[in-house]
Enzyme design. Structure first.
Site, PDB file in Angstrom:
ATOM      1  N   CYS A   1      -2.412   9.010   7.139  1.00  0.00           N
ATOM      2  CA  CYS A   1      -0.973   8.672   7.119  1.00  0.00           C
ATOM      3  C   CYS A   1      -1.417   8.839   8.936  1.00  0.00           C
ATOM      4  O   CYS A   1      -0.334   8.573   9.374  1.00  0.00           O
ATOM      5  CB  CYS A   1      -1.080   9.987   7.004  1.00  0.00           C
ATOM      6  SG  CYS A   1       0.179   9.102   4.846  1.00  0.00           S
TER       7      CYS A   1
ATOM      8  N   CYS B   1       0.329  -1.243   0.622  1.00  0.00           N
ATOM      9  CA  CYS B   1      -0.077  -0.144   0.138  1.00  0.00           C
ATOM     10  C   CYS B   1       0.821   0.934  -0.087  1.00  0.00           C
ATOM     11  O   CYS B   1       0.640   2.376  -0.335  1.00  0.00           O
ATOM     12  CB  CYS B   1      -0.997   0.160   1.463  1.00  0.00           C
ATOM     13  SG  CYS B   1      -2.057  -1.556   1.306  1.00  0.00           S
TER      14      CYS B   1
END
Lengths: 127, 394
Positions: free
Chosen positions: A104, A35
């Protein structure tokens, strides 16, 4: 308009607490290379206080900045405080992240939590 | 600043800017108006058509002005599909590394009942002509394969592919957006029926392009309205943009031979320099590629952070990582040539412009080496690779 806030760019360009802790007693790794994001957090905990923390990150600018900021937010803090760290706190401390980069900060929260769980596991095993 | 993202867009040439100014300032008439200033604009439009046609070996009436490459791709593919459907032919052949303007149009057509075969590409990014010939069926109405790839710069054997299509009586469209103005393109010699191009890729303005359609290939219009472009593309023409595009193209084609030699030399110098970086790979064929295109994957790092740090060093580049594409997956082109996700995230595209120098190339090489080393220094993926915990892919 830049893609990221000045705060994000500062933590990306000059990441705090970057590297490895050889004597870490809590290590957490989250994400996967497929990913495009992997975060690894090393904790050194003494008397339930996070006395040192380091990170390594494979990922985009906001992933690196989020890891850096998250380590700053928990350094020197009691474990109980670190357990309360949210991705929202990381995002806010960075003066915001673009919508598609919020994951994130989630990754940073999860990495810290994983390292803390590892520490608890090791502590339980030692007892 | 070193601008190394010419595949994204180019700086307008002085010639192209100068060519458009009179049509912004003085000759602003509508080409459809009958008074003198309108007719002057009309004349400029038709002169531009002649110039553009000459640059690709077409006839002026075979050139249709559009808003750019994407519109031309949409119109070419939709038109060929309509022609096919009338004849009961609803099979289309394309390949895995096309631009999204082609791929997304094909997806729509699939939803409308067309069958599409996506040819794989070889590891060097090139379509095997034998695979194309094998894929052609009695109901194939269109083959659409790009001339040169926008990411990895590979140049397809267009003439051979076109010859195969002609032999089988199948229309051949090529997205030549990255090729026109950079490498020789001749629609007659290359057996091309439909071709898309975009001005801003060859130092012309943004928002203007053209579609070549071989005489006899009936186009469907995407935009309904007035009778502009022989009723095939409604809307008042972008006269200044079109005139500027023609000037830019004539200049690019005029300088192509010398630019190509110089850029190829710089490209190969850049490739050689970046090849020194351990655990890296050049994406796309080393020789069959656009003169200015360099595309690498570096193991153990992610592309967006690479771009940001290069930007700090004054270098503008591009990447096929998921983070830069705005999706969860890295570039479909890199995946199609066999790069696994882990590696495709660490890609870097550098596309040199005609004004690039050897000093620029050397600056880029040093900057990339430094940034890759820096990012690897705190990458857990790189640490595991170096510790032997995981195996190197590159």
């Amino acid at each position: 308009m830049a893609l990221y806030s000045e705060k994000v760019m500062d933590h990306f360009r000059n990441p705090r607490n970057v590297g490895v802790l050889e004597d870490a007693n809590g290590i957490g790794t989250v994400g996967n290379a497929k990913c495009g994001d992997i975060m690894k957090i090393y904790l050194k905990i003494e008397d339930d206080i996070i006395v040192d923390v380091k990170f390594e990150t494979f990922g985009c600018g906001s992933a690196i900045a989020s890891s850096s900021m998250a380590t700053e937010l928990i350094k020197g803090k009691p474990v109980s405080d670190a357990l309360q760290l949210t991705n929202k706190a990381v995002t806010e401390a960075l003066d915001g992240l673009p919508a598609h980069k919020i994951h994130c900060s989630v990754l940073a929260e999860e990495a810290i939590r994983a390292a803390l769980e590892d520490y608890e596991k090791r502590k339980a095993a030692a007892q | 600043m070193i601008y190394a993202d010419n595949a994204a867009t180019t700086k307008m040439s002085k010639t192209a800017i100068a060519a458009m100014l009179p049509y912004l300032e003085d000759v602003y008439g509508n080409p459809s108006s009958l008074y003198v200033t309108g007719q002057k604009a009309k004349e400029a439009l038709e002169n531009a058509r002649v110039a553009v046609a000459r640059c690709i070996g077409a006839e002026p009436r075979e050139i249709l002005f559009t808003s750019g490459g994407s519109e031309a791709d949409n119109q070419a593919i939709r038109s060929a599909a309509a022609i096919g459907k009338k004849a009961g032919k609803t099979h289309i052949i394309s390949d895995a590394i096309e631009h999204h303007a082609v791929l997304h149009t094909l997806k729509k057509l699939e939803a409308e009942g067309f069958a599409v075969t996506y040819l794989p590409v070889q590891e060097n990014g090139i379509v095997d002509p034998a695979a194309l010939e094998e894929a052609i069926r009695p109901d194939t109405c269109l083959v659409t394969i790009m001339t040169a790839n926008n990411e990895i710069g590979t140049v397809q054997p267009v003439r051979t592919l076109g010859e195969i299509c002609r032999r089988h009586g199948v229309l051949f469209h090529t997205d030549a957006v990255q090729a026109v103005g950079h490498i020789p393109v001749n629609v007659k010699d290359d057996n091309i029926d439909l071709l898309s191009a975009s001005a801003h890729k060859f130092h012309g303005p943004k928002g203007v392009g053209f579609l070549y359609a071989k005489r006899g290939v009936r186009l469907e219009n995407l935009i309904e309205g007035g009778a502009q472009e022989r009723g095939l593309r409604a809307g008042t023409e972008n006269v200044a943009g079109i005139v500027s595009m023609a000037a830019a193209l004539e200049e690019a084609v005029g300088n192509m031979a010398q630019n190509s030699v110089r850029l190829t030399h710089l490209r190969d110098r850049l490739i050689a320099g970046l090849s020194d970086i351990p655990h890296s790979v050049l994406n796309g064929d080393a020789a069959q590629r656009l003169p200015g295109n360099v595309n690498f994957c570096f193991e153990g790092i992610e592309g967006e952070s690479l771009l940001l740090l290069l930007d700090d060093k004054g270098i503008c580049a591009s990447s096929g990582s998921a983070c830069t594409s705005g999706s969860l997956d890295p570039s479909h082109v890199l995946l199609a040539i066999g790069r696994v996700h882990d590696v495709a995230h660490g890609s870097l595209r550098l596309t040199l412009g005609e004004d690039a120098t050897e000093a620029d190339v050397d600056t880029i090489i040093e900057a990339v080496k430094a940034v890759v080393a820096h990012l690897r220094s705190f990458s857990p993926v790189w640490r595991d690779l170096c510790a032997g915990k995981t195996a190197f892919i590159l």
